[in-house]
Structure formats: structure tokens, C-alpha cells
Design a protein around this motif. Sequence first.
Motif, PDB file in Angstrom:
ATOM      1  N   PRO A 143       0.813  -1.223   0.000  1.00  0.00           N
ATOM      2  CA  PRO A 143       0.000   0.000   0.000  1.00  0.00           C
ATOM      3  C   PRO A 143       0.843   1.267   0.000  1.00  0.00           C
ATOM      4  N   ILE A 144       2.023   1.205   0.598  1.00  0.00           N
ATOM      5  CA  ILE A 144       2.895   2.387   0.622  1.00  0.00           C
ATOM      6  C   ILE A 144       3.426   2.698  -0.776  1.00  0.00           C
ATOM      7  N   ILE A 145       3.907   1.663  -1.471  1.00  0.00           N
ATOM      8  CA  ILE A 145       4.405   1.851  -2.839  1.00  0.00           C
ATOM      9  C   ILE A 145       3.292   2.358  -3.746  1.00  0.00           C
ATOM     10  N   ALA A 146       2.101   1.799  -3.591  1.00  0.00           N
ATOM     11  CA  ALA A 146       0.972   2.212  -4.427  1.00  0.00           C
ATOM     12  C   ALA A 146       0.684   3.698  -4.277  1.00  0.00           C
ATOM     13  N   ALA A 147       0.829   4.218  -3.058  1.00  0.00           N
ATOM     14  CA  ALA A 147       0.569   5.640  -2.817  1.00  0.00           C
ATOM     15  C   ALA A 147       1.753   6.508  -3.244  1.00  0.00           C
ATOM     16  N   VAL A 148       2.965   6.106  -2.864  1.00  0.00           N
ATOM     17  CA  VAL A 148       4.162   6.914  -3.150  1.00  0.00           C
ATOM     18  C   VAL A 148       4.446   6.982  -4.649  1.00  0.00           C
ATOM     19  N   ALA A 149       4.258   5.855  -5.342  1.00  0.00           N
ATOM     20  CA  ALA A 149       4.574   5.799  -6.774  1.00  0.00           C
ATOM     21  C   ALA A 149       3.345   5.985  -7.651  1.00  0.00           C
ATOM     22  N   ALA A 150       2.305   6.595  -7.101  1.00  0.00           N
ATOM     23  CA  ALA A 150       1.058   6.766  -7.846  1.00  0.00           C
ATOM     24  C   ALA A 150       1.242   7.591  -9.115  1.00  0.00           C
ATOM     25  N   HIS A 151       2.211   8.508  -9.126  1.00  0.00           N
ATOM     26  CA  HIS A 151       2.424   9.371 -10.287  1.00  0.00           C
ATOM     27  C   HIS A 151       3.379   8.761 -11.315  1.00  0.00           C
ATOM     28  N   TRP A 152       4.020   7.648 -10.969  1.00  0.00           N
ATOM     29  CA  TRP A 152       4.956   7.027 -11.899  1.00  0.00           C
ATOM     30  C   TRP A 152       4.220   6.436 -13.099  1.00  0.00           C
ATOM     31  N   PRO A 153       4.792   6.512 -14.298  1.00  0.00           N
ATOM     32  CA  PRO A 153       4.232   5.752 -15.431  1.00  0.00           C
ATOM     33  C   PRO A 153       4.237   4.266 -15.096  1.00  0.00           C
TER      34      PRO A 153
END
Length: 396
Positions: free
Chosen positions: A56-66
Motif C-alpha cells: 500500500p505504501i508503494i501504491a501511494a508513493v509511486a502513484a504518479h509514476w508511469p
Amino acid sequence: MDKRLLVLACGMFAIGTDSFVVSGVLRQVSVSLGVSIVLAGQMVTLFALSYALLSPIIAAVAAHWPRKRLLLAGLAVLVLGDIITAVAPSIELVLASRLLSGLAAAMFSPTATATGASLVEPEQRGQALSIVVAGLSSGTAFGAPLGVFIGGLLDWRATMWFVAALGTLAWMGVALFLSDIPTPPVVNFSRRLAPLRDSRVMLTLSTIGVVFTGLFIVNTYIDPSLDRVTRGEPGILAGLLLLRGVAATAGSLTAGRLADRFGNRRLINMAIVVLVLDFALLPWTSASLVTTVLALVIWGLFGWGFLVPQQLRLIGITPSAAPLLLGLNSTAIYLAVSVSGLLGGAAITYFDRHALGLVGAVFIVAGLVFAEWAQHRIARPHHQTANATTVYSGVS
């Protein structure tokens, strides 16, 4: 069906193999590094814990990544983690590398499932998800036994090089064949966890958690648990894991149809009861090859068959929040795997290693309690309506 789904499935195959192959080579790791098998078993614990907490942390932190960049980064980290494991001279570095591999799984798996759904029309999303997730189950069913077999021919380090090679091939596939995908709308961390405020969701996730804790108490230490029939031969263990994997695939494929026909509740309860009996008898059935084969087939059929109606029950609570709910479902499973590594290690220390099935059965019984409690709450829609509206407001 979009062929790019096969590329995502190949990546999930590498993740699934990496997740479950370690259990089959723990004895070799233990001997090679001069540590107890319980300490070696924490390789499974740390991978699962890293995945569960970081998803869940990666999903939120990297939400703007392609999406393509995130998928490639996840597979690159997976390969790096496996290479470090393969060359690590000490258990400390091995355990640290498993944390890194868990991070890779947290980066790739949720992104791959969401990406698969975005590649097709809405009416095909169920089929798309099943193709992507089939890569994960195939890694469990076929990749892990093959890795164990390679470990038997060579050593456990060769197994990790094999997994690194799978990750490399998957990376090449994503790089060459997966076109850029639009970045989905951003859902912040608090909204991703919002469904946990619904007691129906929590009870359903708790059912999954305790049942999989029971299953993986044995699975994490399956090598010493079955040593009376494998006699320490990795080839025999690989064959048994392959047989269970085939049964698991069959259970997954048939469970959806059975749930449609008989309903989630009946199928969930039947699967739990059968698993309780199967695991309670393992201390005796695992002493003979014939009865071990039967026990593993039942485990595969009902263990993975149980998961499908559980997922359907979870989605049915609030269909509009299905992606978030399935993400939490994966987190619950991997938290269970991490806890089972610790509990199984403690059980081996204080009890006989062949008694792990009895310990696992206790947790699976608790799953029946949570399943019925969840069903009771789900059957009271009027009581839940107001809360559900508040919980999921803005989530989907």
C-alpha cells in the motif's frame, strides 16, 4: 484478448516462483550457511512481511509514476535481490536480500493486476485479471517445483540464479512488448485503507489471514515436515510440490463455477472443514508416500479453491472498491505468510516437526469462526448501509 496480458503474466510467474521456491530449499540453506532451519525459514517471513507492508505504501508513493516504469523497476529490483541472495556469504545478507525481493513484489504485483484490467474493455476485465493472476499461481504450481528440482541437481544458489533469470526474461518482455500505459487516478494512502473501517471487510480479511496462516505454518517448513517420505531428496519434494500445484490450479479454475452454483458460504465452509481434517491428520498421513500424495492433492484443491469464493465475497461487499479490496486481500495473505514463518519456527522448536499440521489446523478452525461472523454481518445490509457509504465515499 490483448497479448500484453501474457507479458504481465510472465512477470507474475517470476514473482510467484520467487515467493514460494525458498520453502523447498530451506534445508540446503541451513546446511550451507551453518544456521538452524528455523532461522533459514525467516527468508520466507521477511519476503512476505516486506511485500505486505510495502504494497500500500508503494501504491501511494509511486502513484504518479508511469506504469511501465514501475513494472520495470519492480522486476529490476527482483533480479537484484535474487542475485544478492545467490552470492550472499552469510545469513544476514541473505535475509536482507529477501526484504529487497519483497519490495520488488510490492512494486510489481499490484501494478500488474491493475494494468491488466486497464488494457481491456470493462466487460473483459474479469478474464484479464484471471490471466494475469494465473501467472502467479503458475509460478507456485510449476515454477517453484522446478526451482526445487534445480536446487537438488546443483544447490540452492542455483535455484536463486534460476529465479533471477526468470525475472530478467520478464523484464525484457515488459521493455519490448508493453507499450506505455496511462497513469491511473491517484488514490492516497488513507483512502486505500478506508475499506478497513467496514467490519464486513475486516472479518473477511481475517478469515483469509488465519486460514492462510494455518496453511503456511506447514508450507514454510514443508521440507522437514515431509522428510519421512522425501528422505531429504529434493527431486521427490519437487514432484510432490508439482502434484500439489496441479491440484491447486484445478481448484482455482473450478471454484468460481462452484461458487456461482452453490454460493460462497457453502463453498467456503466446506473448504475450511476439509482443510482442518486434512491438516489435523498430516502427522500420520505424511509418514507414507501414498497418503502424503492424497493429503497434498486435497491441500491444493481446497486451499486455493477456498481463496476464490473468499475474493468473491470480498468484492461483493462493495463492488465499486474492488481494486482496493483485492489489494488488501493480497496484503492479508502475505501478512499471514510472514506470521506463519515465525509461528512455524516456534512450533518446530517446541514440538515435533511432523506435528506442524496440528498447529496449522487450529488456525484453520479459527477461520471458520471468522467466516461465519463475516457472513452474519454481510446478511445485515440495513445495518451496514450508512457505514459503508461513509467508508467508501470517494474511494472508487
